[in-house]
Design an enzyme around this catalytic site. Structure first.
Site, PDB file in Angstrom:
ATOM      1  N   GLY A  89      51.736 -10.382  24.292  1.00  7.30           N
ATOM      2  CA  GLY A  89      51.381 -10.913  25.606  1.00  7.30           C
ATOM      3  C   GLY A  89      50.112 -11.711  25.433  1.00  7.30           C
ATOM      4  N   ALA A 122      50.293 -10.310  20.026  1.00  7.72           N
ATOM      5  CA  ALA A 122      48.935  -9.900  20.425  1.00  7.72           C
ATOM      6  C   ALA A 122      48.572  -8.549  19.816  1.00  7.72           C
ATOM      7  CB  ALA A 122      48.816  -9.850  21.952  1.00  7.72           C
ATOM      8  N   HIS A 158      52.913 -16.275  15.351  1.00  6.84           N
ATOM      9  CA  HIS A 158      53.672 -17.466  15.799  1.00  6.84           C
ATOM     10  C   HIS A 158      53.199 -18.704  15.031  1.00  6.84           C
ATOM     11  CE1 HIS A 158      55.170 -15.331  19.450  1.00  6.84           C
ATOM     12  NE2 HIS A 158      53.959 -14.846  19.549  1.00  6.84           N
ATOM     13  N   GLU A 193      57.020 -16.952  12.841  1.00  8.83           N
ATOM     14  CA  GLU A 193      57.956 -16.096  13.575  1.00  8.83           C
ATOM     15  C   GLU A 193      59.064 -15.656  12.626  1.00  8.83           C
ATOM     16  OE1 GLU A 193      59.161 -18.335  17.016  1.00  8.83           O
ATOM     17  OE2 GLU A 193      57.227 -18.056  18.006  1.00  8.83           O
TER      18      GLU A 193
END
Lengths: 232, 232
Positions: A89, A122, A158, A193
């Site tokens: 998040g 996160a 990411h 990813e």
């Protein structure tokens, strides 16, 4: 006890199914005998909605999920946890939530005691020494950017290679990480990813399909492939 | 005196020439009679290299550029400035630089006194109430995210519409701004590359070719076109 840590770049990967599907086998191997997982939903605004999604997903793998937001005493809940999962998040919101309840030292101590730590996005950022290599917007201000320091390098989840066809003039991810290295000396793992980092005791390895880039101050970035050993 | 502010999304736009070329006419109209421009290079690591680039570029428009990093007393330099230009780079590094020299109140006072303020990218971010809608990596920690507050709304420079063909699973820009609005009530102007905001006294207008998105808590985002009036 031996430290056990699994840090995912992301919770989903394009073309590899739904939430956590791409990493299901690795998560199952990692959690091993644990049956109860304590989930930390602080990175999203809707704690209960987030916990329900994780409860459903890990429930399909026969894990029982408790949300830390339900605990009357969060530190006691951590002390009783068989495994800890910190979801993705917004990294600033997540770290501020951990500081608000004064949980950083307790999480560190549990990991040192051998409790498995699973992080995604996160939740992987906060496992690094600081959150200074997050991609997230600083929507709230935590008292410090210092984080858990479970691994001795920074993580950029990411991680995205520059698109040679892009017309966008904002900095590329590599440029942002090189700016970090102008101001800091800690190396940075740019984790694409689909990739993850797994720590078992003193061993730290890159896993997953997509690889990573390793950035050290004053050196050219290095491509790392599945199975590469990292400093831990 | 009347407040005069020009905030650019970016210093270059794809297909529109080199540094500041796309906005040259607007900058000339905005700076008007000023002949000396005080440049703040704190967003990049190489202050002198950055100042030289700006000196050359604005020199071609007959402006004389001084770098604030050369000033023996930065506040005195600001008090003597005919115009202020804060350039882009990393917003956290820029804001930390302003706090280190305790310059925020002085810049605010100069703008209130009618000194033109030109900002680009990070220099536009710090003109907002806070830097909580920057895209930049938090490579250093300023003492606060509170910034100059020259306009009453947040700015997201380099605003990027979601790419429907993207396979990347990280948050879109819109998703990040909506996360900001979960935690904050200040509206956000998503300023596309090629667009700018110009304040003349009590009037605040969107300029440039590419438009912007306006985000308010609890409302759907609104598309704004060149010439639209903003709250100022």
């Amino acid at each position: 006890m031996s430290r056990r840590i699994l840090l995912l770049s992301s919770s989903t990967v394009s073309g590899s199914g739904g939430y956590l599907d791409y990493a299901e086998e690795e998560i199952g191997r990692f959690l091993g005998d644990a049956r109860r997982v304590l989930f930390v939903p602080f990175a999203l605004a809707d704690h209960e909605g987030y916990a329900q999604r994780v409860r459903e997903r890990l429930g399909r793998m026969s894990y029982q999920v408790e949300g830390l937001h339900h605990a009357s005493d969060a530190r006691v809940a951590l002390k009783n946890a068989e495994a800890i999962f910190i979801g993705g998040g917004n990294t600033f919101r997540l770290l501020k939530g951990l500081y608000n309840l004064d949980l950083l030292e307790t999480v560190r101590a549990r990991v040192e005691a051998g409790v498995p730590y699973l992080g995604s996005s996160a939740g992987s950022n906060v496992a690094a020494p600081t959150i200074r290599t997050t991609n997230d917007m600083p929507i709230v201000q935590p008292p410090s950017f210092d984080a858990l320091g479970l691994v001795p390098f920074q993580i950029n989840p990411h991680y995205l290679d520059a698109d040679p066809n892009s017309t966008h003039m904002g900095e590329t991810r590599e440029e942002r990480i090189l700016q970090f290295l102008e101001e800091n000396t800690t190396p940075v793992l740019g984790l694409r990813e689909g990739a993850w980092v797994r720590v078992e005791g003193t061993e730290c390895r890159l896993g997953g399909k997509s690889g990573a880039r390793w950035f050290c101050r004053g050196q050219s970035p290095v491509e790392l492939e599945n199975g590469a050993t990292l400093h831990s």
